[in-house]
Design a protein around this motif. Structure first.
Motif, PDB file in Angstrom:
ATOM      1  N   PRO A 170      28.406  64.703  13.694  1.00 46.92           N
ATOM      2  CA  PRO A 170      27.665  63.510  14.087  1.00 46.92           C
ATOM      3  C   PRO A 170      26.161  63.714  13.934  1.00 46.92           C
ATOM      4  O   PRO A 170      25.681  64.838  13.817  1.00 46.92           O
ATOM      5  CB  PRO A 170      28.039  63.314  15.548  1.00 46.92           C
ATOM      6  N   ARG A 171      25.429  62.627  13.950  1.00 41.46           N
ATOM      7  CA  ARG A 171      23.968  62.695  13.865  1.00 41.46           C
ATOM      8  C   ARG A 171      23.323  62.751  15.246  1.00 41.46           C
ATOM      9  O   ARG A 171      22.204  63.193  15.384  1.00 41.46           O
ATOM     10  CB  ARG A 171      23.430  61.500  13.100  1.00 41.46           C
ATOM     11  N   ALA A 172      24.039  62.271  16.236  1.00 39.95           N
ATOM     12  CA  ALA A 172      23.492  62.233  17.597  1.00 39.95           C
ATOM     13  C   ALA A 172      23.557  63.608  18.238  1.00 39.95           C
ATOM     14  O   ALA A 172      24.454  64.400  17.964  1.00 39.95           O
ATOM     15  CB  ALA A 172      24.280  61.240  18.442  1.00 39.95           C
ATOM     16  N   ARG A 173      22.624  63.869  19.106  1.00 37.12           N
ATOM     17  CA  ARG A 173      22.593  65.143  19.824  1.00 37.12           C
ATOM     18  C   ARG A 173      23.731  65.234  20.839  1.00 37.12           C
ATOM     19  O   ARG A 173      24.330  66.277  21.035  1.00 37.12           O
ATOM     20  CB  ARG A 173      21.253  65.306  20.528  1.00 37.12           C
ATOM     21  N   HIS A 174      24.018  64.124  21.516  1.00 36.69           N
ATOM     22  CA  HIS A 174      25.040  64.119  22.562  1.00 36.69           C
ATOM     23  C   HIS A 174      26.353  63.597  21.998  1.00 36.69           C
ATOM     24  O   HIS A 174      26.444  62.446  21.587  1.00 36.69           O
ATOM     25  CB  HIS A 174      24.587  63.256  23.749  1.00 36.69           C
ATOM     26  N   VAL A 175      27.349  64.459  21.982  1.00 41.26           N
ATOM     27  CA  VAL A 175      28.688  64.092  21.539  1.00 41.26           C
ATOM     28  C   VAL A 175      29.539  63.973  22.795  1.00 41.26           C
ATOM     29  O   VAL A 175      29.647  64.922  23.574  1.00 41.26           O
ATOM     30  CB  VAL A 175      29.274  65.158  20.581  1.00 41.26           C
ATOM     31  N   VAL A 176      30.123  62.795  22.988  1.00 37.92           N
ATOM     32  CA  VAL A 176      30.878  62.527  24.209  1.00 37.92           C
ATOM     33  C   VAL A 176      32.317  62.193  23.832  1.00 37.92           C
ATOM     34  O   VAL A 176      32.563  61.328  22.996  1.00 37.92           O
ATOM     35  CB  VAL A 176      30.228  61.372  25.012  1.00 37.92           C
ATOM     36  N   VAL A 177      33.246  62.921  24.448  1.00 40.28           N
ATOM     37  CA  VAL A 177      34.669  62.693  24.210  1.00 40.28           C
ATOM     38  C   VAL A 177      35.304  62.150  25.487  1.00 40.28           C
ATOM     39  O   VAL A 177      34.811  62.405  26.593  1.00 40.28           O
ATOM     40  CB  VAL A 177      35.393  63.990  23.745  1.00 40.28           C
ATOM     41  N   PRO A 178      36.399  61.404  25.354  1.00 39.05           N
ATOM     42  CA  PRO A 178      37.087  60.896  26.555  1.00 39.05           C
ATOM     43  C   PRO A 178      37.549  62.042  27.457  1.00 39.05           C
ATOM     44  O   PRO A 178      37.834  63.146  26.973  1.00 39.05           O
ATOM     45  CB  PRO A 178      38.301  60.147  25.987  1.00 39.05           C
ATOM     46  N   ASP A 179      37.640  61.771  28.724  1.00 39.11           N
ATOM     47  CA  ASP A 179      38.076  62.793  29.675  1.00 39.11           C
ATOM     48  C   ASP A 179      39.446  63.360  29.315  1.00 39.11           C
ATOM     49  O   ASP A 179      39.690  64.547  29.498  1.00 39.11           O
ATOM     50  CB  ASP A 179      38.105  62.224  31.100  1.00 39.11           C
ATOM     51  N   TYR A 180      40.333  62.517  28.773  1.00 43.44           N
ATOM     52  CA  TYR A 180      41.674  63.015  28.443  1.00 43.44           C
ATOM     53  C   TYR A 180      41.666  63.932  27.219  1.00 43.44           C
ATOM     54  O   TYR A 180      42.678  64.538  26.897  1.00 43.44           O
ATOM     55  CB  TYR A 180      42.681  61.871  28.262  1.00 43.44           C
ATOM     56  N   ARG A 181      40.536  64.068  26.565  1.00 40.92           N
ATOM     57  CA  ARG A 181      40.401  65.022  25.458  1.00 40.92           C
ATOM     58  C   ARG A 181      39.457  66.166  25.838  1.00 40.92           C
ATOM     59  O   ARG A 181      38.826  66.796  25.002  1.00 40.92           O
ATOM     60  CB  ARG A 181      39.900  64.321  24.204  1.00 40.92           C
ATOM     61  N   SER A 182      39.381  66.460  27.123  1.00 38.21           N
ATOM     62  CA  SER A 182      38.471  67.496  27.608  1.00 38.21           C
ATOM     63  C   SER A 182      38.725  68.857  26.967  1.00 38.21           C
ATOM     64  O   SER A 182      37.802  69.659  26.832  1.00 38.21           O
ATOM     65  CB  SER A 182      38.539  67.615  29.128  1.00 38.21           C
ATOM     66  N   TRP A 183      39.951  69.096  26.528  1.00 35.00           N
ATOM     67  CA  TRP A 183      40.273  70.360  25.878  1.00 35.00           C
ATOM     68  C   TRP A 183      39.473  70.554  24.589  1.00 35.00           C
ATOM     69  O   TRP A 183      39.294  71.680  24.120  1.00 35.00           O
ATOM     70  CB  TRP A 183      41.774  70.436  25.578  1.00 35.00           C
ATOM     71  N   GLN A 184      38.927  69.475  24.023  1.00 35.22           N
ATOM     72  CA  GLN A 184      38.172  69.573  22.773  1.00 35.22           C
ATOM     73  C   GLN A 184      36.741  70.063  22.983  1.00 35.22           C
ATOM     74  O   GLN A 184      36.108  70.546  22.047  1.00 35.22           O
ATOM     75  CB  GLN A 184      38.115  68.214  22.073  1.00 35.22           C
TER      76      GLN A 184
END
Length: 100
Positions: free
Chosen positions: A53-67
């Motif tokens: 990604p180009r953004a500094r902050h990459v946010v994943v859903p809580d149910y994919r916390s393992w990532q």
């Protein structure tokens, strides 16, 4: 987006969807902090690593916390901050509290 808009200290013009034609998903100004955020909901973290990604902050859903750990190891060090939605909300809340 709804949660962000409800936060005291973040008014409507502090949130921008798809700035720079989807270079990232949202920009949020919380106090003196600006967060450029790319929201990612993908089964395969390797897809994200292949096209970072180009953004500094990459946010994943809580149910994919393992990532989160895998992405932190695989994306270029120092370039990204990877979090779950819950952890991102905590970060924004902290920025708002510091601005008071």
């Amino acid at each position: 987006m709804g949660w962000l808009a409800e936060q005291a200290g973040i008014d409507g013009d502090a949130i921008t969807k798809w700035p720079h034609k989807d270079r990232w998903d949202i920009s949020v100004r919380a106090g003196s902090s600006v967060f450029e955020v790319d929201l990612k909901d993908t089964r395969s973290p390797s897809q994200l690593v292949a096209r970072p990604p180009r953004a500094r902050h990459v946010v994943v859903p809580d149910y994919r916390s393992w990532q989160v750990a895998q992405l932190r190891r695989s994306l270029p060090t120092g370039r990204y901050e990877v979090r779950t939605v819950r952890a991102f909300k905590t970060l924004v809340g902290k920025a708002l509290k510091e601005a008071q």
